[in-house]
Enzyme design. Structure first.
Site, PDB file in Angstrom:
ATOM      1  N   ILE A 156      12.066  24.477  52.488  1.00 44.59           N
ATOM      2  CA  ILE A 156      12.492  25.169  51.403  1.00 44.59           C
ATOM      3  C   ILE A 156      14.173  25.422  51.671  1.00 44.59           C
ATOM      4  CG2 ILE A 156      13.132  26.023  48.862  1.00 44.59           C
ATOM      5  CD1 ILE A 156      10.466  26.203  49.233  1.00 44.59           C
TER       6      ILE A 156
ATOM      7  N   ASP B  21       4.521  47.424  45.519  1.00 44.36           N
ATOM      8  CA  ASP B  21       3.907  47.345  46.839  1.00 44.36           C
ATOM      9  C   ASP B  21       2.035  46.607  46.083  1.00 44.36           C
ATOM     10  OD1 ASP B  21       2.588  46.794  49.017  1.00 44.36           O
ATOM     11  OD2 ASP B  21       2.528  48.578  49.646  1.00 44.36           O
TER      12      ASP B  21
ATOM     13  N   GLN C 279      13.761  34.039  49.126  1.00 43.55           N
ATOM     14  CA  GLN C 279      13.780  33.291  49.131  1.00 43.55           C
ATOM     15  C   GLN C 279      14.296  32.268  47.962  1.00 43.55           C
ATOM     16  OE1 GLN C 279      13.375  29.582  51.347  1.00 43.55           O
ATOM     17  NE2 GLN C 279      15.267  28.954  51.787  1.00 43.55           N
TER      18      GLN C 279
ATOM     19  N   ASP D 116       9.382  43.658  43.618  1.00 47.16           N
ATOM     20  CA  ASP D 116       9.442  43.613  45.222  1.00 47.16           C
ATOM     21  C   ASP D 116       9.236  44.852  45.702  1.00 47.16           C
ATOM     22  OD1 ASP D 116      10.305  41.176  46.345  1.00 47.16           O
ATOM     23  OD2 ASP D 116      11.019  43.350  47.643  1.00 47.16           O
ATOM     24  N   ILE D 117       8.780  44.718  46.729  1.00 47.22           N
ATOM     25  CA  ILE D 117       8.799  45.998  47.343  1.00 47.22           C
ATOM     26  C   ILE D 117       9.494  46.785  47.895  1.00 47.22           C
ATOM     27  CG2 ILE D 117       8.368  44.829  50.608  1.00 47.22           C
ATOM     28  CD1 ILE D 117       5.753  46.582  50.516  1.00 47.22           C
ATOM     29  N   ARG D 118      10.962  46.184  48.357  1.00 52.70           N
ATOM     30  CA  ARG D 118      12.074  46.841  48.075  1.00 52.70           C
ATOM     31  C   ARG D 118      12.796  46.782  46.688  1.00 52.70           C
ATOM     32  NH1 ARG D 118      15.457  42.522  50.570  1.00 52.70           N
ATOM     33  NH2 ARG D 118      14.379  41.556  50.407  1.00 52.70           N
TER      34      ARG D 118
ATOM     35  N   TYR E 175      -0.566  31.957  59.909  1.00 57.08           N
ATOM     36  CA  TYR E 175       0.260  31.524  58.455  1.00 57.08           C
ATOM     37  C   TYR E 175      -0.280  31.116  58.053  1.00 57.08           C
ATOM     38  CZ  TYR E 175       3.645  30.100  55.063  1.00 57.08           C
ATOM     39  OH  TYR E 175       4.491  29.553  54.001  1.00 57.08           O
TER      40      TYR E 175
HETATM   41  C1  AKB Z   1       8.147  28.261  57.326  1.00 60.34           C
HETATM   42  O1  AKB Z   1       8.706  28.275  58.093  1.00 60.34           O
HETATM   43  O2  AKB Z   1       7.018  29.807  57.748  1.00 60.34           O
HETATM   44  C2  AKB Z   1       7.850  28.201  55.289  1.00 60.34           C
HETATM   45  C3  AKB Z   1       6.578  27.543  55.362  1.00 60.34           C
HETATM   46  C4  AKB Z   1       6.703  25.578  55.662  1.00 60.34           C
HETATM   47  O3  AKB Z   1       5.990  28.267  54.516  1.00 60.34           O
HETATM   48  N1  AKB Z   1       9.055  27.870  55.602  1.00 60.34           N
END
Ligand code: AKB
Length: 327
Positions: free
Chosen positions: A177, A58, A17, A39-41, A147
């Site tokens: 974003i 990669d 993105q 990119d990996i693709r 994450y």
């Molecule tokens: C997500 O939702 O994982 C991302 C972020 C806020 O890091 N857009």
């Protein structure tokens, strides 16, 4: 880092993105012959054609990463290859591998080749113990999502490489974003983009977050500006190198639906809660304090909720008229 106009830049995760739009902005700014996209693709649709060179890469292969950087005499790396929050939660082991080993390789390659390195952190770095309103720059960070764990660890690792090896690491904590070019892939804030597509295509949207879930957001032109401005500033002025809170607006699904209704009066929103993404969103700030970014390097977003909504609907509406809007 040398002359800004002559810098050679490499982007990882260029088809994502942010990467797909950052590539265009950097090509315009420094010239396509100074930009290497990876990119990996494969770039099957030629999305990154403005850049002189595309390499399938990669980031988990440090040899390949090093080769592309040294062969192209790269000065600045934007390391965007990573899994977002919702996919990371469904594959936590894979998320650790891609987000952390990939980052480790980016840091090592930067150290060996003398590159400056931009690494995006996120509102995901915060957790349920963080103050949710006016979330301070420096505060409690105990995220519960994989994450978030990779984002906090990444911030610390970038600090370490700067302090220990002098690598010029820099980064921001991005909010959700919103963009009209490339769809996000597997985040908790994805609804804020999907809602525009569905509003135009179907006149209705079913949201996976509760109506009153407030999250920080930013329109893509501001996200790109943040990345470029931070990498162009004299690093001597930076105190918080690797994890600047940056935001442009915050809203709930209810609020953005009301904003869309100003242009599409019949637009309907319904709710079907996804407990995984709701729990993640509930642990993220309602709104962040980004005064450190404003004070240290002049961060100032251009788009608020009204300007962003108008622009999104205009651009996506024009695509829909040409039959080019797909989700
Ligand atoms: C997500 O939702 O994982 C991302 C972020 C806020 O890091 N857009």
């Amino acid at each position: 880092m040398g002359n800004i106009e002559k810098r050679k830049v490499l982007i990882t995760g260029s088809l994502g993105q942010i990467g797909s739009e950052l590539a265009g902005a950097l090509c315009e700014r420094y010239g396509g012959d100074n930009i290497v996209t990876t990119d990996i693709r494969e770039d099957e649709n030629g999305c990154l054609a403005c850049a002189e060179r595309f390499e399938k890469l990669d980031v988990l292969s440090i040899e390949d990463f090093n080769r592309v950087v040294s062969e192209n005499d790269i000065d600045v790396i934007y390391h965007l290859a990573a899994l977002l929050s919702a996919v990371a939660e469904s594959s936590p082991q894979k998320a650790w591998q891609i987000n952390m080993e990939g980052l480790f390789n980016a840091l090592e390659v930067s150290r060996e080749n003398g590159c400056s390195l931009f690494v995006p952190s996120s509102i995901g770095a915060f957790g349920p113990d963080t103050p949710l309103d006016d979330t301070p720059q420096d505060t409690i960070m105990r995220p519960h999502s994989m994450y978030g764990v990779t984002k906090v660890s990444g911030e610390l690792l970038c600090d370490y490489y700067n302090l220990r090896f002098g690598v010029d690491t820099r980064g921001v904590r991005y909010p959700g974003i919103i963009s009209n070019v490339t769809l996000p892939g597997g985040g908790t804030t994805d609804y804020s983009v999907e809602i525009f597509y569905r509003a135009i295509l179907d006149g209705r949207y079913t949201c996976y977050l509760n109506p009153d879930t407030s999250l920080d957001m930013m329109y893509m032109p501001d996200a790109i500006k943040a990345a470029i401005d931070l990498m162009e500033i004299d690093p001597g002025v930076l105190r918080h190198r690797n994890a600047f809170n940056v935001t442009a607006m915050h809203f709930t699904p209810e609020m953005i639906a009301a904003e869309i209704r100003k242009f599409i009066p019949g637009f309907e929103i319904t709710y079907e809660n996804d407990p995984v993404r709701q729990a993640i969103a509930d642990s993220w700030p309602n709104n962040m304090d980004d005064s450190a970014a404003r004070d240290e390097w002049g961060w100032l977003p251009e788009y608020g909720i009204e300007e962003m909504t108008r622009d999104m609907l205009e651009v996506l509406g024009a695509k829909a008229e040409k039959g080019e809007l797909k989700i």
